[in-house]
Design a protein around this motif. Structure first.
Motif, mmCIF file in Angstrom:
data_model
loop_
_atom_site.group_PDB
_atom_site.id
_atom_site.type_symbol
_atom_site.label_atom_id
_atom_site.label_comp_id
_atom_site.label_asym_id
_atom_site.label_seq_id
_atom_site.Cartn_x
_atom_site.Cartn_y
_atom_site.Cartn_z
ATOM 1 N N ILE A 47 9.814 126.713 -52.058
ATOM 2 C CA ILE A 47 8.532 126.183 -51.595
ATOM 3 C C ILE A 47 8.617 124.664 -51.695
ATOM 4 N N LEU A 48 7.958 123.977 -50.785
ATOM 5 C CA LEU A 48 7.917 122.516 -50.810
ATOM 6 C C LEU A 48 6.606 122.076 -51.445
ATOM 7 N N VAL A 49 6.718 121.233 -52.452
ATOM 8 C CA VAL A 49 5.554 120.775 -53.205
ATOM 9 C C VAL A 49 5.354 119.280 -52.993
ATOM 10 N N LYS A 50 4.137 118.908 -52.614
ATOM 11 C CA LYS A 50 3.758 117.498 -52.633
ATOM 12 C C LYS A 50 3.262 117.202 -54.042
ATOM 13 N N VAL A 51 3.982 116.366 -54.732
ATOM 14 C CA VAL A 51 3.702 116.121 -56.140
ATOM 15 C C VAL A 51 2.454 115.255 -56.268
ATOM 16 N N ASP A 52 1.538 115.693 -57.109
ATOM 17 C CA ASP A 52 0.309 114.945 -57.381
ATOM 18 C C ASP A 52 0.409 114.139 -58.669
ATOM 19 N N ALA A 53 1.205 114.600 -59.611
ATOM 20 C CA ALA A 53 1.420 113.872 -60.865
ATOM 21 C C ALA A 53 2.769 114.289 -61.432
ATOM 22 N N ALA A 54 3.488 113.321 -62.010
ATOM 23 C CA ALA A 54 4.819 113.590 -62.550
ATOM 24 C C ALA A 54 4.987 112.884 -63.885
ATOM 25 N N GLY A 55 5.379 113.646 -64.893
ATOM 26 C CA GLY A 55 5.561 113.088 -66.215
ATOM 27 C C GLY A 55 6.931 112.457 -66.380
ATOM 28 N N TYR A 56 7.000 111.517 -67.308
ATOM 29 C CA TYR A 56 8.274 110.916 -67.712
ATOM 30 C C TYR A 56 8.566 111.414 -69.113
ATOM 31 N N CYS A 57 9.733 112.030 -69.282
ATOM 32 C CA CYS A 57 10.072 112.720 -70.521
ATOM 33 C C CYS A 57 11.253 112.037 -71.198
ATOM 34 N N HIS A 58 11.454 112.348 -72.467
ATOM 35 C CA HIS A 58 12.598 111.795 -73.199
ATOM 36 C C HIS A 58 13.906 112.095 -72.486
ATOM 37 N N THR A 59 14.016 113.279 -71.892
ATOM 38 C CA THR A 59 15.256 113.634 -71.209
ATOM 39 C C THR A 59 15.488 112.761 -69.992
ATOM 40 N N ASP A 60 14.422 112.284 -69.342
ATOM 41 C CA ASP A 60 14.592 111.323 -68.246
ATOM 42 C C ASP A 60 15.281 110.062 -68.754
ATOM 43 N N ALA A 61 14.878 109.602 -69.942
ATOM 44 C CA ALA A 61 15.485 108.412 -70.523
ATOM 45 C C ALA A 61 16.943 108.677 -70.905
ATOM 46 N N VAL A 62 17.210 109.868 -71.443
ATOM 47 C CA VAL A 62 18.586 110.231 -71.805
ATOM 48 C C VAL A 62 19.477 110.230 -70.559
ATOM 49 N N LEU A 63 18.975 110.818 -69.471
ATOM 50 C CA LEU A 63 19.740 110.858 -68.226
ATOM 51 C C LEU A 63 19.985 109.456 -67.689
ATOM 52 N N ALA A 64 18.941 108.618 -67.669
ATOM 53 C CA ALA A 64 19.068 107.266 -67.116
ATOM 54 C C ALA A 64 20.070 106.422 -67.900
ATOM 55 N N ALA A 65 20.249 106.772 -69.174
ATOM 56 C CA ALA A 65 21.199 106.037 -70.023
ATOM 57 C C ALA A 65 22.622 106.574 -69.924
ATOM 58 N N GLY A 66 22.833 107.614 -69.105
ATOM 59 C CA GLY A 66 24.174 108.168 -68.934
ATOM 60 C C GLY A 66 24.601 109.103 -70.032
ATOM 61 N N GLN A 67 23.638 109.653 -70.776
ATOM 62 C CA GLN A 67 23.969 110.517 -71.905
ATOM 63 C C GLN A 67 23.726 111.987 -71.622
ATOM 64 N N MET A 68 23.412 112.334 -70.364
ATOM 65 C CA MET A 68 23.138 113.724 -70.016
ATOM 66 C C MET A 68 24.449 114.397 -69.649
ATOM 67 N N LYS A 69 25.020 115.103 -70.584
ATOM 68 C CA LYS A 69 26.310 115.748 -70.392
ATOM 69 C C LYS A 69 26.135 117.249 -70.571
ATOM 70 N N PRO A 70 26.972 118.089 -69.932
ATOM 71 C CA PRO A 70 28.169 117.749 -69.158
ATOM 72 C C PRO A 70 27.925 117.671 -67.654
ATOM 73 N N ASN A 71 26.677 117.704 -67.182
ATOM 74 C CA ASN A 71 26.414 117.748 -65.746
ATOM 75 C C ASN A 71 25.627 116.530 -65.296
ATOM 76 N N PRO A 72 26.289 115.382 -65.121
ATOM 77 C CA PRO A 72 25.569 114.187 -64.677
ATOM 78 C C PRO A 72 25.106 114.340 -63.234
ATOM 79 N N PRO A 73 24.055 113.635 -62.855
ATOM 80 C CA PRO A 73 23.549 113.758 -61.496
ATOM 81 C C PRO A 73 24.386 112.966 -60.500
ATOM 82 N N ALA A 74 24.199 113.281 -59.230
ATOM 83 C CA ALA A 74 24.766 112.461 -58.171
ATOM 84 C C ALA A 74 23.765 111.359 -57.838
ATOM 85 N N PHE A 75 24.267 110.179 -57.525
ATOM 86 C CA PHE A 75 23.398 109.048 -57.182
ATOM 87 C C PHE A 75 23.351 108.862 -55.667
#
Length: 369
Positions: free
Chosen positions: A37-65
């Motif tokens: 289903i396609l969702v138009k997001v009305d509100a989105a939280g920022y979580c500790h894991t977002d910060a972990v990912l942005a710092a390059g510490q999300m292992k073993p599956n880093p995202p594609a940029f």
């Protein structure tokens, strides 16, 4: 299939680790499965894991940029498949849903997916091959394609800004409290009580009838935890040794034997060894330590606690879809809400700066701003 869905959207993307988000125009993602289903997001939280990912510490599956973040969001269904699955049929265009991170396009064949206790046959959000919104796939900074089997129906009384933090922080701490397996009147501790998960946990635990000890070690989170108006005892770990807390609990319970003083269970939210050690010291013999955080180097566990005090240590992650919907209903019934500060999508980097100040509570992008 759709309801006037635009071809382009504004999205906040990471283009590399340890870089600011960039607001850019991208194509609206397309449905690729009968479960989508396609969702138009009305509100989105920022979580500790977002910060972990942005710092390059999300292992073993880093995202594609470039990568679109946010794995806890709420919005409105704006498109469904031409031949929707049974799950997708449950969320027609116009339905308001909350979306957690795990469970996108699971394999359907592993032992997790084949568990007969799953909410949907062939679907488990513990599937190792399933993708995670905002982590291993694009998330909620502004439109998102999600699996209908992983979402929760939102009550009309719950705003998107209130719902978004519940999709990760809320369901995670709710599941952690369930893992404690406590009855009304028993004692639970929440270490990190003024953070995003912790302050929700104080509210959930009180509504469950538990006696609560909240612990933190920073001024802002401590102030937030105290401001909620719960009956929890809030402890500053910087000035109060764990042993003193245990003695006070013993006095309140009329217990003379030191081995039987303390908490029945404790939940560890911070990623520091000091927090883990403090929490374990609060437990009575045979107590349960529930670990939610995942520091890169892990925790050192006292073998003496395990052997001589019979302390048990378990980990917990997001629950299943039933846990998610149960949590949403419970939060709505008991008026459990995150203390949130909202930002416009274009202000996401200001939100990140605010997050790094460690003030506690939740930070949410409100698409209506």
């Amino acid at each position: 299939m759709s309801n006037k869905v635009p071809e382009q959207m504004k999205a906040q993307v990471l283009e590399a680790y340890n870089k600011p988000y960039t607001l850019t125009d991208l194509p609206v993602p397309e449905i690729s499965s009968d479960d989508d289903i396609l969702v138009k997001v009305d509100a989105a939280g920022y979580c500790h894991t977002d910060a972990v990912l942005a710092a390059g510490q999300m292992k073993p599956n880093p995202p594609a940029f470039p990568h679109i973040g946010s794995h806890e969001f709420a919005g409105t269904v704006v498109a469904v498949p031409k031949t929707p699955s049974a799950a997708a049929k449950s969320y027609p265009v116009g339905t308001r849903v909350g979306v957690p991170r795990r469970g996108y396009h699971v394999c359907g064949t592993c032992f997790e997916c084949r568990d007969p206790n799953n909410d949907y046959e062939g679907f488990s959000n513990f599937c190792g091959k399933g993708l995670s919104n905002g982590l291993s796939k694009h998330g909620g900074f502004e439109y998102a394609v999600v699996d209908a089997r992983q979402v929760a129906l939102l009550p009309a009384s719950m705003s998107a800004v209130d719902a978004a933090p519940l999709m990760c922080a809320g369901v995670t701490i709710y599941r952690a409290l369930k893992r404690c397996r406590l009855s009304s009147g028993q004692r639970v501790g929440i270490v990190g009580a003024g953070g995003g998960l912790g302050h929700l946990g104080l509210q959930f635990a009180e509504a469950m009838g538990l006696r609560i000890t909240g612990v933190d070690a920073a001024d802002g989170p401590l102030q937030l935890a105290k401001s909620l108006g719960t009956k929890a005892t809030i402890v500053d770990a910087r000035s109060t040794p764990a042993g003193d807390v245990v003695k006070e609990i013993g006095k309140a319970d009329g217990v003379q034997d030191p081995a039987n003083m303390g908490l029945d269970a404790v939940i560890i939210l911070p990623e520091s060894q000091a927090s883990f050690d403090y929490g374990c010291k609060l437990l009575k013999n045979h107590g349960l330590c529930v670990v939610v955080s995942f520091p890169e180097n892990g925790f050192n566990v006292s073998a003496r606690d395990l052997v001589f005090r019979d302390i048990s240590v378990v980990g917990t992650l997001l629950g299943n879809n039933s846990d998610l919907q149960e949590m949403v209903s419970f939060a709505s019934k008991h008026n459990v809400k995150a203390v949130s500060k909202t930002f416009a999508l274009k202000q996401l980097n200001d939100l990140v700066d605010e997050y790094n100040k460690g003030g506690g509570g939740k930070l949410v992008v409100d698409m209506a701003i």
